[in-house]
Design an enzyme around this catalytic site. Structure first.
Site, PDB file in Angstrom:
ATOM      1  N   TYR A 145     -62.044  77.777   7.923  1.00 22.82           N
ATOM      2  CA  TYR A 145     -63.701  77.328   7.487  1.00 22.82           C
ATOM      3  C   TYR A 145     -64.165  78.932   7.531  1.00 22.82           C
ATOM      4  O   TYR A 145     -64.055  80.347   7.640  1.00 22.82           O
ATOM      5  CB  TYR A 145     -64.345  77.270   9.317  1.00 22.82           C
ATOM      6  N   LYS A 173     -62.634  74.541   4.721  1.00 23.21           N
ATOM      7  CA  LYS A 173     -64.519  73.825   5.279  1.00 23.21           C
ATOM      8  C   LYS A 173     -65.481  74.577   4.527  1.00 23.21           C
ATOM      9  O   LYS A 173     -64.927  75.680   5.507  1.00 23.21           O
ATOM     10  CB  LYS A 173     -64.998  73.272   6.533  1.00 23.21           C
TER      11      LYS A 173
END
Length: 319
Positions: A145, A173
């Site tokens: 992330y 992400k």
């Protein structure tokens, strides 16, 4: 270190819209189970491809460990296998994150999402060791992330590609807003099953056009149908339609500025606006945010209502 090569792990989160769920709270700050289940149904019925719990939009940094696990278990139960559920395991250091990873595995998560360690500055060598250790902690699919606005560390594209190709991570992400870095990752990764998701609400169409596999938009809580339409248009190669939908969503995203910056920070404003939007749409009962966030006042809630009405999501005058 022993890892299962990424080429041998089918992607649990393959493509599509995977909203990072808001965490509905009761007025006294506990997880609102009934609203959470209603939100899951609202999103799944809209055609999303997965659900991401306890992320930044889910107020992960404000929830107790008990609330994190309770939220995950409730969403897994409500989803009932209709879509995969990813759990954010965000924390400051590797051992703490590994504990969250094991708890999320036991709580029924299908995949995990982890940032680099934060609070203290982190070197790329430490980030590399961090994700390798997380891979050893559990074999669940693991997405890195990248959110430097919160962690104060940008994941270097070359390091992402290295970790992807060795099988330490299964996806990314990207909430960095750095389009050039996103392009670099997409060009550098050779693992065929590696998946890249853009976390941008406002340039999701650009990320998809570069080759991202899907979208993880906080605004997707409020308007999941819009992002599902955007994704479908992109997959069909209808970029004019994708751009039109993106333009509408960009205007709707203005609701995150409803809060007065003289009395609250941008995070309070954004999360409060998302939750007020969900309340107006009937998906949750209360727009309560975690302490010490500042709640929206009447005028600010009216501004959110105006944005939803302009986007065609509610009737004008909806209370």
């Amino acid at each position: 270190m022993t890892t299962t090569p990424a080429t041998e792990r089918p992607p649990v989160l393959d493509r599509g819209v995977i909203p990072p769920l808001c965490t509905p709270l009761t007025p006294d700050g506990e997880v609102d189970d009934a609203s959470l289940r209603r939100l899951v149904d609202f999103l799944v019925d809209a055609g999303v491809s997965g659900l991401f719990v306890t992320g930044s939009t889910g107020e992960v940094a404000y929830l107790t460990d008990r609330q994190r696990l309770h939220t995950l278990r409730t969403v897994v139960d409500a989803a009932a296998g209709r879509v995969p559920v990813a759990a954010g395991i965000v924390d400051t250091a590797t051992r703490r994150v590994a504990d969250h990873a094991r708890a999320a595995r036991d709580g029924g998560a299908d995949a995990l999402v982890a940032t680099a360690p934060f609070y203290v500055p982190t070197h790329p060598a430490e980030i590399r060791a961090h994700f390798r250790a997380l891979r050893s902690a559990t074999e669940l699919p693991l997405l890195a992330y990248d959110i430097p606005s919160f962690t104060h560390t940008k994941l270097p594209p070359g390091l992402v590609a290295e970790l992807a190709d060795e099988g330490a991570i299964d996806g990314l992400k990207d909430s960095s807003g750095d389009i050039d870095a996103l392009r670099s990752v997409l060009e550098a990764v050779t693992a065929p099953r590696f998946r890249v998701f853009t976390g941008s609400e406002t340039i999701a169409d650009v990320g998809l056009r570069l080759g991202a596999h899907g979208i993880v938009p906080g605004l997707g809580n409020v308007d999941p149908h819009g992002y599902v339409r955007l994704q479908a248009a992109a997959e069909a190669g209808d970029w004019a339609a994708a751009e039109r939908e993106q333009a509408r969503l960009r205007a709707l995203f203005g609701l995150i500025k409803a809060g007065d910056p003289a009395r609250m920070g941008p995070y309070s404003s954004a999360i409060g606006a998302f939750k007020e939007g969900l309340r107006l749409r009937g998906a949750i009962a209360h727009a309560t945010t975690s302490t010490p966030m500042v709640p929206l006042d009447g005028a600010e809630r009216a501004a959110v209502r105006d944005h939803l009405a302009a986007a065609g999501l509610i009737e004008k005058g909806t209370a």
